[in-house]
Write a protein that holds these residues in place. Sequence first.
Motif, mmCIF file in Angstrom:
data_model
loop_
_atom_site.group_PDB
_atom_site.id
_atom_site.type_symbol
_atom_site.label_atom_id
_atom_site.label_comp_id
_atom_site.label_asym_id
_atom_site.label_seq_id
_atom_site.Cartn_x
_atom_site.Cartn_y
_atom_site.Cartn_z
ATOM 1 N N ARG A 1 -16.322 10.221 -6.378
ATOM 2 C CA ARG A 1 -15.493 9.880 -5.222
ATOM 3 C C ARG A 1 -15.878 8.483 -4.736
ATOM 4 N N VAL A 2 -14.904 7.652 -4.437
ATOM 5 C CA VAL A 2 -15.160 6.289 -3.995
ATOM 6 C C VAL A 2 -15.102 6.205 -2.472
ATOM 7 N N VAL A 3 -16.222 5.757 -1.889
ATOM 8 C CA VAL A 3 -16.272 5.431 -0.465
ATOM 9 C C VAL A 3 -16.590 3.941 -0.392
ATOM 10 N N SER A 4 -15.719 3.166 0.192
ATOM 11 C CA SER A 4 -15.902 1.712 0.248
ATOM 12 C C SER A 4 -16.105 1.259 1.680
ATOM 13 N N ALA A 5 -16.586 0.031 1.823
ATOM 14 C CA ALA A 5 -16.881 -0.503 3.158
ATOM 15 C C ALA A 5 -16.580 -1.986 3.213
ATOM 16 N N SER A 6 -16.180 -2.436 4.390
ATOM 17 C CA SER A 6 -15.915 -3.854 4.620
ATOM 18 C C SER A 6 -16.104 -4.137 6.104
ATOM 19 N N ASN A 7 -16.473 -5.396 6.432
ATOM 20 C CA ASN A 7 -16.590 -5.761 7.841
ATOM 21 C C ASN A 7 -15.259 -6.215 8.425
#
Length: 412
Positions: free
Chosen positions: A228-234
Amino acid sequence: GRIAHTEGSIPRARDAYNRAVATFRLIHDRIELARTLEERATLETISEQDLNKARSLYRRAGIITDKEESRVATGRRISGKTAVCRKNDPFAAIVTHSPILLEKIETARRVASADCPVLLTGETGTGKELFARAIHEAGRPSSPFIALNCAALSENLLDGELFGHTAGAFTGATRAKRGLLEAAAGGTLFLDEIDKSSPAFQAKLLRFIDTGEVRRVGETETRRSTARVVSASNRNSRALSESGRLLPELIYRLRGVEIALPPLRERTEDIVLLAERFLSISSGMGSRSLRLADETIEALLVYRWPGNVRELKHEMERAVLLSEKPVVGPEVLALDDESTSLEDETRIRPTTAEERTIRQALGRSNGNVSCAAARLGLSRVTLYRRLRVHGIALSFYRTGPCVRSARGSRKP
């Protein structure tokens, strides 16, 4: 103040409470100061800043209010539901009393067992990886959790790390390697700073999210992975779309559920809670018992925290190292006053009662800041900040020296 409040005269009630706050600070009466802050908070809308200070003062005096006991016992209620982290709950690592963040926790809890991708957005230091780990532990605790910072690797290395490669696929690839997507099968792959990756890499990631297929670099065979892909960005999804940093179709896939984490300056009720926790953890390693001075708490609450929770943690670690006394004073803090913008100063601008109290103290001290701060029971850092908020010029009050009396207190 109570009578004026009952009669509906809010300005008169606020003025009375502000004078009481200044008085109790001057004579260092913590209990009455805490009670007054608690009452002042109920004038119009609840002031979390006042309640936070009051709770801290009560705890130092060994008193726990009914409100605090209720909060500890049942947690904060949101939309009729209790948002409280139970024992062995993966989300218990997220320390908060903030209703905004508690709502985000409830959203994360609901999507934890689903297979859809999750996009975590928020400023640096807001705890995106902590949230990702909690989501993983709540939904897939027995499977691997793998984190990768997309900004730390070049395009070729990122491809090799994520999809794997065969021997001789590129210079330095001496043997075949399984990629992180395969290694995280059945678990979670956390891609931090996803917007720093290249368009070519994004296209490959998009195909994996759509089909679950993985093809190693230099290989024609197709493999499958249930990671499962969990991504993050500011940046939030709208800002990512406008900036062109991510392929539009990838944004739609990644934001199966988007959870925007609030900055620390929007969670003022958590600042002292987190500070005392970090202070306890850091001082516990050295077998020291430290607590925050009232002036330090005030400085922490006024500061904007551009580095958010991570900055607060490092600030408390520094305080443990530099503080020689059991009470941590504001002098050991390395907070940048310029981080408090004019907009925030306007938002936290107090009433004229405080301005009048400060002007009186400056007049009696002939403009000496140290002397006036001692009269008001404030630190020099805090007083300078309030002078700037009110636009008070010191030169107007500097008419003579400030000398010490026989008792040791400063008087003009």
